[in-house]
Design an enzyme around this catalytic site. Structure first.
Site, PDB file in Angstrom:
ATOM      1  N   ASP A 183     -45.421 -50.939 -28.359  1.00  0.00           N
ATOM      2  CA  ASP A 183     -46.381 -51.797 -27.643  1.00  0.00           C
ATOM      3  C   ASP A 183     -46.566 -53.119 -28.391  1.00  0.00           C
ATOM      4  OD1 ASP A 183     -47.870 -50.855 -29.761  1.00  0.00           O
ATOM      5  OD2 ASP A 183     -49.633 -50.314 -28.572  1.00  0.00           O
ATOM      6  N   SER A 184     -45.880 -53.244 -29.541  1.00  0.00           N
ATOM      7  CA  SER A 184     -45.842 -54.547 -30.229  1.00  0.00           C
ATOM      8  C   SER A 184     -45.179 -55.596 -29.341  1.00  0.00           C
ATOM      9  CB  SER A 184     -45.078 -54.427 -31.553  1.00  0.00           C
ATOM     10  OG  SER A 184     -43.818 -53.819 -31.350  1.00  0.00           O
ATOM     11  N   ASP A 217     -43.635 -46.303 -26.254  1.00  0.00           N
ATOM     12  CA  ASP A 217     -44.985 -46.312 -26.834  1.00  0.00           C
ATOM     13  C   ASP A 217     -46.026 -46.244 -25.713  1.00  0.00           C
ATOM     14  OD1 ASP A 217     -46.556 -46.420 -29.034  1.00  0.00           O
ATOM     15  OD2 ASP A 217     -46.058 -48.483 -29.587  1.00  0.00           O
ATOM     16  N   LYS A 274     -44.713 -42.169 -27.750  1.00  0.00           N
ATOM     17  CA  LYS A 274     -45.459 -42.265 -29.013  1.00  0.00           C
ATOM     18  C   LYS A 274     -46.946 -42.456 -28.707  1.00  0.00           C
ATOM     19  CE  LYS A 274     -45.153 -45.922 -31.957  1.00  0.00           C
ATOM     20  NZ  LYS A 274     -46.563 -46.388 -31.995  1.00  0.00           N
ATOM     21  N   GLU A 298     -50.769 -43.059 -30.683  1.00  0.00           N
ATOM     22  CA  GLU A 298     -51.456 -43.410 -31.938  1.00  0.00           C
ATOM     23  C   GLU A 298     -52.660 -42.503 -32.174  1.00  0.00           C
ATOM     24  OE1 GLU A 298     -52.528 -47.553 -32.308  1.00  0.00           O
ATOM     25  OE2 GLU A 298     -50.488 -48.224 -31.934  1.00  0.00           O
ATOM     26  N   GLU A 327     -47.883 -45.899 -40.753  1.00  0.00           N
ATOM     27  CA  GLU A 327     -47.956 -47.365 -40.837  1.00  0.00           C
ATOM     28  C   GLU A 327     -49.059 -47.808 -41.795  1.00  0.00           C
ATOM     29  OE1 GLU A 327     -48.006 -49.489 -37.112  1.00  0.00           O
ATOM     30  OE2 GLU A 327     -48.392 -51.414 -38.103  1.00  0.00           O
TER      31      GLU A 327
HETATM   32  O1  KIV Z   1     -45.444 -51.000 -31.498  1.00  0.00           O
HETATM   33  C1  KIV Z   1     -44.677 -50.862 -32.455  1.00  0.00           C
HETATM   34  O2  KIV Z   1     -43.719 -51.622 -32.638  1.00  0.00           O
HETATM   35  C2  KIV Z   1     -44.936 -49.747 -33.373  1.00  0.00           C
HETATM   36  C3  KIV Z   1     -44.101 -49.636 -34.603  1.00  0.00           C
HETATM   37  C4  KIV Z   1     -44.318 -50.745 -35.507  1.00  0.00           C
HETATM   38  C5  KIV Z   1     -44.268 -48.316 -35.263  1.00  0.00           C
HETATM   39  O3  KIV Z   1     -45.800 -48.982 -33.119  1.00  0.00           O
END
Ligand code: KIV
Length: 301
Positions: A59-60, A98, A128, A130, A197
């Site tokens: 989600d980055s 994510d 993924k 969190e 992280e």
């Molecule tokens: O969103 C992302 O890129 C991440 C990674 C940095 C683990 O969660």
């Protein structure tokens, strides 16, 4: 300008498909797991063909691709759009999508439905989530729906407002205890891997020793079972100073700037396109056209 052929590729046919089982095997044989983010087809293809084990549509992308302030605003539909593009580029790597903020915090039913969208519509092989022990229940329910889950603990960017900024976690004894509880809870819940992280190296090493699931670190030191970085960070495509753990492997920003400036200058000075870069009429059509034009000119006189 002639283009250099890209070398060092591992085409899909030359390496076996990476699965969640592969990651466990890698942990057991102490073979480091490699993971990079990708958000589009071209990058995903290159990352996959370079031999990376796991491609994460993080989600980055909220900041890296969409220019948002943080990851909190990106939606399921926006994520899905990118997951589909990455799916088309990835053949061998394990593809993890994510879950964005709001996709799994409301209730487990919504979380399972959203995870299923990533699998059914986006072609993701895992999702993924969190958060630590408080997410164990929802993670179990997603796994019950036959969807592997990657956990993510430590500095979890979706908790930025609760953490009061992007701060390294687990620096106090209480913090370390909480992280250990989080890691063990997610390990017991059956996560396929665990992203660590922004935590001290020593704590990441303890967690990696304690859990059977493979750990993938970002800003968590070298003892993790694998490492992940954001593609845009390693290629200097983010604006602003990089975090301490980022290592730059290329300067795509400089390359793009130089190439775009050269294109601009060539167009302004009429050096682009050249005759070789233009299409031409077939000889006979050209001759007929010249005859027609000459006749028109004669009639106009
Ligand atoms: O969103 C992302 O890129 C991440 C990674 C940095 C683990 O969660």
């Amino acid at each position: 300008m002639s283009l250099t052929p890209i070398s060092g590729r591992f085409p899909a046919e030359s390496r076996p498909k990476v699965t969640t089982a592969t990651l466990r095997e890698q942990k057991l044989r102490h073979e480091p797991i490699t993971c990079l983010t990708a958000y589009d087809y071209a990058t995903a293809r290159l990352v996959d063909e370079a031999g990376i084990d796991v491609v994460l549509v993080g989600d980055s992308l909220a900041q890296a691709m969409l220019g948002y302030e943080n990851t909190l605003t990106v939606t399921m539909d926006e994520m899905l759009h990118h997951v589909k593009a990455v799916r088309r580029g990835v053949k061998s790597a394990l593809l993890i999508a994510d879950m964005p903020y709001g996709a799994y915090q409301v209730d487990p039913k919504t979380a399972v439905a959203n995870a299923m969208r990533f699998v059914k519509e986006g072609g993701a092989e895992a999702v993924k989530v969190e958060g630590g022990e408080k997410r164990a229940d929802v993670i179990r329910q997603i796994i019950d729906a036959e969807i592997p889950v990657a956990g993510h603990i430590g500095l979890t960017p979706q908790s930025v407002n609760v953490m009061g900024g992007y701060k390294v976690q687990g620096k106090s004894l209480n913090g370390i205890e909480q992280l250990m509880r989080d890691a063990v809870a997610l390990d017991r819940a059956g996560v396929a891997c665990l992203y660590l992280e922004g935590i001290p190296r020593e704590v990441a090493a303890m967690i990696t020793n304690e859990v059977s699931t493979p750990t993938i670190g970002i800003g968590a030191g070298p003892e993790c079972d694998g490492q992940v970085l954001v593609f845009h960070d390693i290629m200097n495509l983010t604006f602003g100073p990089p975090a301490k753990f980022v290592r730059r492997y290329g300067d795509a920003a400089a390359l793009i700037m130089k190439s775009v400036q050269e294109f601009r200058a060539d167009v302004k000075s009429r050096q682009y396109p050249s005759d070789e870069e233009s299409y031409h009429l077939p000889k006979e059509t050209k001759a007929s056209l010249e005859t027609v034009l000459a006749r028109k000119r004669a009639m106009a006189r």
